[in-house]
Design an enzyme around this catalytic site. Sequence first.
Site, PDB file in Angstrom:
ATOM      1  CD  GLN A   4       3.661   5.486   2.922  1.00  0.00           C
ATOM      2  OE1 GLN A   4       2.395   5.193   2.543  1.00  0.00           O
ATOM      3  NE2 GLN A   4       4.837   5.262   3.280  1.00  0.00           N
TER       4      GLN A   4
ATOM      5  N   GLY B 252       0.810  -1.189  -0.697  1.00  0.00           N
ATOM      6  CA  GLY B 252      -0.468  -0.346   0.369  1.00  0.00           C
ATOM      7  C   GLY B 252       0.804   1.050   0.395  1.00  0.00           C
TER       8      GLY B 252
ATOM      9  CG  HIS C 148       0.690   6.499   5.930  1.00  0.00           C
ATOM     10  ND1 HIS C 148       1.790   7.357   6.292  1.00  0.00           N
ATOM     11  CD2 HIS C 148       0.642   5.199   5.346  1.00  0.00           C
ATOM     12  CE1 HIS C 148       2.310   6.506   6.407  1.00  0.00           C
ATOM     13  NE2 HIS C 148       1.519   5.191   5.832  1.00  0.00           N
TER      14      HIS C 148
ATOM     15  CG  HIS D 174      -0.388   1.154   7.754  1.00  0.00           C
ATOM     16  ND1 HIS D 174       0.636   1.063   8.551  1.00  0.00           N
ATOM     17  CD2 HIS D 174       0.615   2.462   6.211  1.00  0.00           C
ATOM     18  CE1 HIS D 174       2.091   1.649   8.244  1.00  0.00           C
ATOM     19  NE2 HIS D 174       1.804   1.858   7.019  1.00  0.00           N
ATOM     20  CD  GLU D 175      -0.358   2.584   3.014  1.00  0.00           C
ATOM     21  OE1 GLU D 175      -0.533   3.729   3.101  1.00  0.00           O
ATOM     22  OE2 GLU D 175      -0.304   1.544   3.229  1.00  0.00           O
TER      23      GLU D 175
ATOM     24  CB  CYS E 161       5.679   2.625   7.400  1.00  0.00           C
ATOM     25  SG  CYS E 161       5.267   4.214   6.864  1.00  0.00           S
ATOM     26  CG  LEU E 162       6.804   0.949   1.662  1.00  0.00           C
ATOM     27  CD1 LEU E 162       6.596   1.202  -0.040  1.00  0.00           C
ATOM     28  CD2 LEU E 162       8.316   0.057   1.323  1.00  0.00           C
TER      29      LEU E 162
END
Length: 184
Positions: free
Chosen positions: A50, A45, A144, A140-141, A98-99
């Site tokens: 990000q 995702g 963000h 999670h996304e 997480c990236l």
Amino acid sequence: MIFPIVVYGDPILRKKAEPITPDYPGLAEFLTDFWETMYVADGVGLAAPQVGRSIRIFVLDASAGADDDPSLKDFKKVFINPVMLETPGEDIVIEEGCLSLPEIREKITRPDTVRIRYQDENFEVHEETFSGFAARIIQHEYDHLEGKMFIDYLSPLRRKLMKNRLMNISKGKVTPKYKIRVPV
Ligand code: NI
């Protein structure tokens, strides 16, 4: 074009992202690049902040979860202007990464089910319920877009123990396999 991934410490990750309209300039091209960026970084995702855009878009490809849940085989979706409606169901613990937080993985507790309203890439409105792996990535996304990250759910002690690692990330002292954008 592959975007560099914005990492921890950049204020854009703490901002509430803005809704977009269908006339958002270059949207189709952005989405192509956005997907490519997610795949190159091996993500499941990715949220627009990000990659340095404070807009309400995230994408997810939950097909990696198809071993446990065959319904996820072709699960690939764009969420535009999502609104979380409710999170019924039990809380469950799943390890998240997480990236924007390279090399950090933590067990995080979240509800197992989400009901969400969103627009797809054609700006058609959907209202759907998701559970399991997909629901986890969605939460999670979605966070963000609200300026939240999964480390916010950790205990103060756990956060404290992680302080140096977080500082190193914000200084670019990490070596993920993808390109990152370090806060100035
Ligand atoms: Ni993330």
